[in-house]
Design an enzyme around this catalytic site. Structure first.
Site, PDB file in Angstrom:
ATOM      1  N   VAL A  13      15.302  -5.961  33.054  1.00 24.11           N
ATOM      2  CA  VAL A  13      13.941  -5.664  33.516  1.00 24.11           C
ATOM      3  C   VAL A  13      12.988  -6.816  33.205  1.00 24.11           C
ATOM      4  O   VAL A  13      12.195  -7.246  34.045  1.00 24.11           O
ATOM      5  CB  VAL A  13      13.421  -4.353  32.866  1.00 24.11           C
ATOM      6  CG1 VAL A  13      11.950  -4.143  33.175  1.00 24.11           C
ATOM      7  CG2 VAL A  13      14.244  -3.170  33.330  1.00 24.11           C
ATOM      8  N   THR A  88      15.380   0.458  25.485  1.00 30.22           N
ATOM      9  CA  THR A  88      15.179   1.708  24.733  1.00 30.22           C
ATOM     10  C   THR A  88      16.448   2.538  24.911  1.00 30.22           C
ATOM     11  O   THR A  88      16.447   3.546  25.618  1.00 30.22           O
ATOM     12  CB  THR A  88      13.960   2.514  25.246  1.00 30.22           C
ATOM     13  OG1 THR A  88      14.067   2.635  26.675  1.00 30.22           O
ATOM     14  CG2 THR A  88      12.664   1.868  24.899  1.00 30.22           C
ATOM     15  N   GLU A 156      19.487  -1.460  40.055  1.00 32.93           N
ATOM     16  CA  GLU A 156      20.418  -2.566  39.832  1.00 32.93           C
ATOM     17  C   GLU A 156      20.968  -3.022  41.166  1.00 32.93           C
ATOM     18  O   GLU A 156      21.286  -2.194  42.018  1.00 32.93           O
ATOM     19  CB  GLU A 156      21.574  -2.118  38.933  1.00 32.93           C
ATOM     20  CG  GLU A 156      21.228  -2.266  37.484  1.00 32.93           C
ATOM     21  CD  GLU A 156      22.361  -1.881  36.577  1.00 32.93           C
ATOM     22  OE1 GLU A 156      23.515  -2.198  36.877  1.00 32.93           O
ATOM     23  OE2 GLU A 156      22.068  -1.242  35.558  1.00 32.93           O
ATOM     24  N   LYS A 213       7.632   8.189  35.435  1.00 32.59           N
ATOM     25  CA  LYS A 213       8.917   7.492  35.407  1.00 32.59           C
ATOM     26  C   LYS A 213      10.065   8.468  35.129  1.00 32.59           C
ATOM     27  O   LYS A 213      11.066   8.514  35.847  1.00 32.59           O
ATOM     28  CB  LYS A 213       8.869   6.396  34.329  1.00 32.59           C
ATOM     29  CG  LYS A 213      10.192   5.760  33.998  1.00 32.59           C
ATOM     30  CD  LYS A 213      10.755   4.983  35.182  1.00 32.59           C
ATOM     31  CE  LYS A 213      12.208   4.656  35.002  1.00 32.59           C
ATOM     32  NZ  LYS A 213      12.509   3.321  34.654  1.00 32.59           N
ATOM     33  N   CYS A 269      20.239   4.197  33.465  1.00 32.03           N
ATOM     34  CA  CYS A 269      18.959   4.928  33.485  1.00 32.03           C
ATOM     35  C   CYS A 269      19.096   6.450  33.516  1.00 32.03           C
ATOM     36  O   CYS A 269      18.616   7.130  32.618  1.00 32.03           O
ATOM     37  CB  CYS A 269      18.133   4.481  34.680  1.00 32.03           C
ATOM     38  SG  CYS A 269      17.431   2.858  34.446  1.00 32.03           S
TER      39      CYS A 269
HETATM   40  C1  UDX Z   1      18.112   4.099  39.000  1.00 36.90           C
HETATM   41  C2  UDX Z   1      16.842   4.399  39.804  1.00 36.90           C
HETATM   42  O1  UDX Z   1      17.165   4.450  41.195  1.00 36.90           O
HETATM   43  C3  UDX Z   1      15.761   3.365  39.514  1.00 36.90           C
HETATM   44  O2  UDX Z   1      14.589   3.694  40.208  1.00 36.90           O
HETATM   45  C4  UDX Z   1      15.526   3.376  38.015  1.00 36.90           C
HETATM   46  O3  UDX Z   1      14.505   2.516  37.640  1.00 36.90           O
HETATM   47  C5  UDX Z   1      16.815   3.053  37.275  1.00 36.90           C
HETATM   48  O4  UDX Z   1      17.810   4.013  37.631  1.00 36.90           O
HETATM   49  P1  UDX Z   1      20.226   2.515  39.209  1.00 36.90           P
HETATM   50  O5  UDX Z   1      20.666   3.063  37.896  1.00 36.90           O
HETATM   51  O6  UDX Z   1      20.327   1.055  39.445  1.00 36.90           O
HETATM   52  O7  UDX Z   1      18.696   2.898  39.478  1.00 36.90           O
HETATM   53  O8  UDX Z   1      21.132   3.224  40.302  1.00 36.90           O
HETATM   54  P2  UDX Z   1      21.005   4.183  41.568  1.00 36.90           P
HETATM   55  O9  UDX Z   1      21.269   3.394  42.779  1.00 36.90           O
HETATM   56  O10 UDX Z   1      19.755   4.965  41.532  1.00 36.90           O
HETATM   57  O11 UDX Z   1      22.277   5.139  41.323  1.00 36.90           O
HETATM   58  C6  UDX Z   1      22.432   5.878  40.130  1.00 36.90           C
HETATM   59  C7  UDX Z   1      23.735   6.656  40.105  1.00 36.90           C
HETATM   60  O12 UDX Z   1      23.699   7.726  41.043  1.00 36.90           O
HETATM   61  C8  UDX Z   1      24.976   5.857  40.469  1.00 36.90           C
HETATM   62  O13 UDX Z   1      26.050   6.251  39.629  1.00 36.90           O
HETATM   63  C9  UDX Z   1      25.259   6.250  41.911  1.00 36.90           C
HETATM   64  O14 UDX Z   1      26.604   6.089  42.281  1.00 36.90           O
HETATM   65  C10 UDX Z   1      24.838   7.700  41.892  1.00 36.90           C
HETATM   66  N1  UDX Z   1      24.459   8.218  43.216  1.00 36.90           N
HETATM   67  C11 UDX Z   1      23.341   7.753  43.843  1.00 36.90           C
HETATM   68  C12 UDX Z   1      25.214   9.238  43.811  1.00 36.90           C
HETATM   69  O15 UDX Z   1      26.233   9.679  43.257  1.00 36.90           O
HETATM   70  N2  UDX Z   1      24.801   9.740  45.004  1.00 36.90           N
HETATM   71  C13 UDX Z   1      23.685   9.313  45.650  1.00 36.90           C
HETATM   72  O16 UDX Z   1      23.383   9.840  46.726  1.00 36.90           O
HETATM   73  C14 UDX Z   1      22.936   8.272  45.059  1.00 36.90           C
END
Ligand code: UDX
Length: 439
Positions: A13, A88, A156, A213, A269
């Protein structure tokens, strides 16, 4: 007017923020205790892989607006605005571990010089920004500082794009005090570039920003968990979750995003933020029962996929299983809280031989599992001799996997496709027994 900014922490970040804020025209110093990292960043080496980051990093280093340093307090003393972007992580009891935040506050209270705006980018529990203000008040005179909460929503793999084109910008400040109004003006300057492209800016109090958030992440985690559970029901009663999700998404109030069923959410996250909001609820005496259940159901989803593999094969002992996809999602090498960890653990415990492939995440997986399983640079090498082919991450290259070739290399004929990425009709025509999620 461009501002002088220090960003504490050059992790994921912090680095993206430092690079982005300097690209907006501000003079930014990214600081960190890790000297080797600072040296690499100063040379224009991005340290992490994030699409587009290297170009922006080098361009802003060359312009002279962006520098990196280990002199944390020195840099703070020259800045009007200090962003806190330290980790964190989850602590033992599920709450957020605040020790890096404490260190940052210590540095800020010793380093700050003149009116300083302290901006929290790290995801912190509700009440943290008030607490930061109290800590600073012990050392700095009233009126000499202001605290702002500016949570990030970076995904990410898409962090650079998300930084420059956010859906919204959230800025919480002390709406009751004159320093709050002064901080608001400075923040307007920092983000002028986003204001000019008409990014919605949400101005609110500190607690609201903090909770926005957590509420956003917990909602997305809930949405995924909802569709996963619905997929399990669809599977049991002979419905097709894809048609269901697609049709639900046609309702503008629902939207089609985050309705893809899978082996459960993971990453840095959602798992930690859902747990943290449950502990915040406990602290304030409010039962967050929905989110508590989401956490439980998401865990159960991982186990369910593991059991689906086990049930397909009858038993795990002595079976060879090819697992394609180890990262928690596609386009990243990150395996934090990846469903693959839990699922592979189950397969190994049951006595199966596990052969893995992932385009980016194998090194990280190896540092966790060592030689308990095998790692293959080529997906077909992993598939060779296996009784079951399992897909756990939705990498694009798995979508077009040559199933004829896979079939000819395998010893058995099972496919467990936990992301519904393969062509199941073709798989069946080739003689595979195919199990997806929710169809
Ligand atoms: C997330 C939030 O989107 C972002 O706004 C926040 O600041 C950090 O956490 P990220 O962890 O990078 O981002 O991944 P994201 O693309 O949101 O996917 C999270 C998890 O959910 C992944 O394991 C993904 O495979 C899963 N997922 C996502 C599903 O299983 N189905 C979906 O439809 C979408």
């Amino acid at each position: 007017m461009a501002q002088d900014i220090t960003v504490i922490g050059t992790g994921y970040v912090g680095l993206v923020s430092a690079v982005g804020l300097s690209d907006f025209g501000n003079r930014v110093t990214g600081v960190d205790i890790d000297a080797e990292k600072i040296e690499r960043l100063s040379r224009g080496e991005p340290v992490i892989y994030e699409l587009g980051l290297e170009d922006y990093l080098q361009r802003n280093l060359e312009s002279g607006r962006l520098t990196f340093s280990t002199d944390i307090r020195g840099s703070i003393s020259r800045s009007d605005i200090v962003f806190i972007a330290v980790g964190t992580p989850e602590s033992g009891d599920g709450s957020a571990d605040m020790s890096f935040i404490h260190h940052a506050i210590e540095d800020i209270s010793h380093g700050m010089n003149g009116f300083t705006v302290v901006v929290t980018k790290s995801t912190v529990p509700v009440g943290t920004n008030r607490w930061i203000a109290e800590e600073l008040r012990k050392r700095a005179p009233e009126g000499k500082f202001a605290v702002v909460s500016n949570p990030e929503f970076l995904r990410e793999g898409k962090a650079v794009q998300d930084f420059f084109h956010p859906d919204r910008l959230v800025i919480g400040y002390d709406t009751e005090r004159p320093e709050g109004a002064r901080a608001r003006k400075l923040m307007e300057d920092v983000y002028r570039a986003l204001y000019l492209i008409e990014t919605p800016i949400v101005w609110c109090n500190l607690e609201t920003a903090e909770l926005i958030k957590y509420a956003s992440n917990a909602f997305l985690a809930t949405k995924i968990t909802f569709i996963n559970q619905m997929a399990n029901l669809a599977e049991a009663c002979g419905a097709d979750i894809h048609a269901i999700a697609k049709t639900m998404g046609m309702d503008g109030r629902i939207s089609p995003k985050f309705l893809h069923p899978g082996p459960g959410y993971g990453g840095s996250c959602f798992p930690k933020d859902t747990k943290a909001i449950v502990s915040t609820g406990e602290e304030f005496g409010v039962e967050m029962s929905v989110i508590r259940e989401v956490i439980r159901a998401n865990d159960a989803q991982k186990v369910r996929v593991a059991e689906k593999i086990e049930n397909s094969l009858g038993e795990l002992r002595g079976k060879t299983i090819a697992v394609l996809g180890l990262a928690f999602k596609a386009e990243t090498d990150d395996i934090r809280e990846s469903p693959a960890i839990r699922i592979v653990e189950h397969l190994l415990d049951g006595g199966a031989h596990v052969r893995t492939h992932d385009p980016e995440a194998m090194d990280n997986f190896k540092s966790l599992f060592g030689d308990r399983l095998s790692y293959h640079n080529d997906p077909f090498e992993a598939i060779e001799g296996s009784d079951c082919l399992v897909i756990l991450t939705e990498w694009n290259e798995f979508r077009n996997l040559d199933l004829t070739k896979a079939k000819s290399l395998m010893a058995g004929n099972w496919i467990v496709d936990a992301r519904n990425t393969l062509d199941r009709e073709q798989a069946k025509e080739l003689g595979f027994s195919y199990a997806g999620i929710g169809r």
